[in-house]
Design an enzyme around this catalytic site. Sequence first.
Site, mmCIF file in Angstrom:
data_model
loop_
_atom_site.group_PDB
_atom_site.id
_atom_site.type_symbol
_atom_site.label_atom_id
_atom_site.label_comp_id
_atom_site.label_asym_id
_atom_site.label_seq_id
_atom_site.Cartn_x
_atom_site.Cartn_y
_atom_site.Cartn_z
ATOM 1 N N LYS A 47 0.796 -1.237 0.000
ATOM 2 C CA LYS A 47 0.000 0.000 0.000
ATOM 3 C C LYS A 47 0.824 1.281 0.000
ATOM 4 O O LYS A 47 0.378 2.333 0.464
ATOM 5 C CB LYS A 47 -1.004 0.046 1.180
ATOM 6 C CG LYS A 47 -1.811 -1.200 1.405
ATOM 7 C CD LYS A 47 -2.301 -1.840 0.147
ATOM 8 C CE LYS A 47 -3.411 -1.082 -0.542
ATOM 9 N NZ LYS A 47 -3.701 -1.714 -1.868
ATOM 10 N N HIS A 94 7.179 -7.315 -2.117
ATOM 11 C CA HIS A 94 6.973 -6.637 -0.831
ATOM 12 C C HIS A 94 7.938 -7.179 0.226
ATOM 13 O O HIS A 94 7.747 -6.936 1.415
ATOM 14 C CB HIS A 94 5.532 -6.835 -0.341
ATOM 15 C CG HIS A 94 4.503 -6.079 -1.134
ATOM 16 N ND1 HIS A 94 4.685 -4.777 -1.545
ATOM 17 C CD2 HIS A 94 3.267 -6.440 -1.572
ATOM 18 C CE1 HIS A 94 3.621 -4.373 -2.211
ATOM 19 N NE2 HIS A 94 2.741 -5.359 -2.247
ATOM 20 N N SER A 124 -4.727 2.627 4.342
ATOM 21 C CA SER A 124 -4.885 1.958 3.050
ATOM 22 C C SER A 124 -4.911 0.433 3.234
ATOM 23 O O SER A 124 -5.726 -0.267 2.625
ATOM 24 C CB SER A 124 -3.734 2.389 2.128
ATOM 25 O OG SER A 124 -3.873 1.824 0.861
ATOM 26 N N TYR A 179 6.194 8.394 -1.623
ATOM 27 C CA TYR A 179 4.863 8.575 -2.229
ATOM 28 C C TYR A 179 4.453 10.060 -2.195
ATOM 29 O O TYR A 179 3.968 10.597 -3.185
ATOM 30 C CB TYR A 179 3.857 7.718 -1.448
ATOM 31 C CG TYR A 179 2.421 7.807 -1.907
ATOM 32 C CD1 TYR A 179 1.902 6.884 -2.810
ATOM 33 C CD2 TYR A 179 1.564 8.802 -1.418
ATOM 34 C CE1 TYR A 179 0.574 6.954 -3.222
ATOM 35 C CE2 TYR A 179 0.244 8.883 -1.819
ATOM 36 C CZ TYR A 179 -0.250 7.954 -2.722
ATOM 37 O OH TYR A 179 -1.558 8.018 -3.123
ATOM 38 N N PHE A 215 -3.989 9.135 -10.958
ATOM 39 C CA PHE A 215 -4.876 8.262 -10.184
ATOM 40 C C PHE A 215 -6.181 8.001 -10.934
ATOM 41 O O PHE A 215 -6.629 6.855 -11.063
ATOM 42 C CB PHE A 215 -5.161 8.895 -8.810
ATOM 43 C CG PHE A 215 -6.086 8.067 -7.970
ATOM 44 C CD1 PHE A 215 -5.641 6.928 -7.328
ATOM 45 C CD2 PHE A 215 -7.424 8.417 -7.840
ATOM 46 C CE1 PHE A 215 -6.500 6.140 -6.575
ATOM 47 C CE2 PHE A 215 -8.290 7.640 -7.086
ATOM 48 C CZ PHE A 215 -7.823 6.499 -6.447
ATOM 49 N N MET A 218 -5.700 5.672 -13.940
ATOM 50 C CA MET A 218 -5.440 4.281 -13.542
ATOM 51 C C MET A 218 -6.693 3.628 -12.959
ATOM 52 O O MET A 218 -6.973 2.465 -13.212
ATOM 53 C CB MET A 218 -4.279 4.223 -12.541
ATOM 54 C CG MET A 218 -2.927 4.466 -13.194
ATOM 55 S SD MET A 218 -1.529 4.296 -12.056
ATOM 56 C CE MET A 218 -1.534 2.534 -11.727
ATOM 57 N N ARG A 245 -8.179 3.304 -4.426
ATOM 58 C CA ARG A 245 -9.210 3.694 -3.479
ATOM 59 C C ARG A 245 -9.357 5.212 -3.453
ATOM 60 O O ARG A 245 -10.306 5.765 -3.968
ATOM 61 C CB ARG A 245 -8.851 3.138 -2.089
ATOM 62 C CG ARG A 245 -9.937 3.281 -1.043
ATOM 63 C CD ARG A 245 -9.419 2.844 0.306
ATOM 64 N NE ARG A 245 -8.291 3.649 0.751
ATOM 65 C CZ ARG A 245 -8.381 4.744 1.495
ATOM 66 N NH1 ARG A 245 -9.552 5.144 1.912
ATOM 67 N NH2 ARG A 245 -7.304 5.443 1.838
HETATM 68 P P1 A3P Z 1 -5.194 4.390 -0.961
HETATM 69 O O1 A3P Z 1 -5.740 3.117 -0.432
HETATM 70 O O2 A3P Z 1 -4.814 5.335 0.142
HETATM 71 O O3 A3P Z 1 -6.077 5.028 -1.975
HETATM 72 P P2 A3P Z 1 0.038 -0.300 -3.731
HETATM 73 O O4 A3P Z 1 0.062 -0.042 -5.169
HETATM 74 O O5 A3P Z 1 1.399 -0.392 -3.110
HETATM 75 O O6 A3P Z 1 -0.847 -1.456 -3.376
HETATM 76 O O7 A3P Z 1 -0.597 0.993 -3.040
HETATM 77 C C1 A3P Z 1 -1.942 1.315 -3.210
HETATM 78 C C2 A3P Z 1 -2.182 2.743 -2.783
HETATM 79 O O8 A3P Z 1 -1.592 3.603 -3.772
HETATM 80 C C3 A3P Z 1 -3.657 3.072 -2.717
HETATM 81 O O9 A3P Z 1 -3.803 4.062 -1.704
HETATM 82 C C4 A3P Z 1 -3.894 3.631 -4.123
HETATM 83 O O10 A3P Z 1 -5.029 4.416 -4.259
HETATM 84 C C5 A3P Z 1 -2.624 4.441 -4.303
HETATM 85 N N1 A3P Z 1 -2.368 4.713 -5.726
HETATM 86 C C6 A3P Z 1 -2.363 3.829 -6.746
HETATM 87 N N2 A3P Z 1 -2.167 4.450 -7.913
HETATM 88 C C7 A3P Z 1 -2.025 5.762 -7.635
HETATM 89 C C8 A3P Z 1 -1.810 6.930 -8.444
HETATM 90 N N3 A3P Z 1 -1.703 6.843 -9.756
HETATM 91 N N4 A3P Z 1 -1.718 8.106 -7.795
HETATM 92 C C9 A3P Z 1 -1.826 8.202 -6.461
HETATM 93 N N5 A3P Z 1 -2.048 7.135 -5.650
HETATM 94 C C10 A3P Z 1 -2.145 5.934 -6.227
#
Ligand code: A3P
Length: 285
Positions: A47, A94, A124, A179, A215, A218, A245
């Site tokens: 996350k 991970h 998250s 991030y 975001f 995607m 999310r």
């Molecule tokens: P949230 O749950 O806070 O929305 P991972 O890819 O390591 O599993 O992490 C997922 C987290 O990264 C999620 O956070 C997701 O929404 C966020 N995320 C994925 N793509 C993103 C993007 N393009 N820009 C910003 N956040 C992103």
Amino acid sequence: MLSQNRSGVLHKFKGILFSTMSSEELLNSLDSFDAREDDVFLVSYPKSGTHWIAEVIENIPNARLTLTSPIEFGDISKFEELKMVSKQRVIPTHLSYDMLPMKIKIKQCKVIYVVRNPKDTAVSLYHYYRDNPNLPPTATWAEFLELFLRGDVVYGSWFDHVLSWEDHKNDENVLIIFYEEMKKDVSKTIKEITAFLGIHVSDSEINKIAWKTSFSEMKNNAARENYDVNHTICALTSNRNLVFRKGAVGDWINYFTSKQKRVFDELFTEKMKHSELARHFEDYS
Ligand code: A3P
């Protein structure tokens, strides 16, 4: 060494919880993985923004890279599967530094380590626990937070994971991406990534990558790209709908009570007192 978690979707390996989709045999054999000198590893605690960086890498024009599924995802046939990849491999994982296969360290393969402030990471992961059938059910935020603080969650303690990279943050083959800094200036981070990979990309191409990996873009594309096991970035799901999310910095404020924040901050100060990486999060707590 293997013990079943309450709902059977997790098991413990060397004291750390893993998905049962990461077989014990595979976890036991990590040191037999034959890394190539030009392999790139995309490493993170769950996350932290792994899918985002993966998407950036996949959108670099003329990169001739293949993004594989995570090294710890599957069974012992994984290494044979990875051997079949003829192009330069980008391999997500991970795993903490300590658990990374030995040959990655010996060959000094390039590593991109993605970190996110722990409060937003906890929130998250809480949602992931709730929505992802590959993770055990969790009743309340308060209960989940206790597990998170104890490191009794999948991939163990956030603190230990980040600390495992502390001594390697300045290694030439390691690029640390925060991030929050990527959110602040995505083009700058994309430039850092392409420079680290040794790929020249023009400013207009950088802007295009930034747009394609936003975001909203995607999230919109997730449904269409869903359930392609070959496009699995996180060993906890192949369902991309579970990933996008909120994509925000500071969402933790909507979850933590003032007491929970105090307890969290005390542990953070104690655990991370010698950590330079942790200083990046002072603005986000
Ligand atoms: P949230 O749950 O806070 O929305 P991972 O890819 O390591 O599993 O992490 C997922 C987290 O990264 C999620 O956070 C997701 O929404 C966020 N995320 C994925 N793509 C993103 C993007 N393009 N820009 C910003 N956040 C992103």
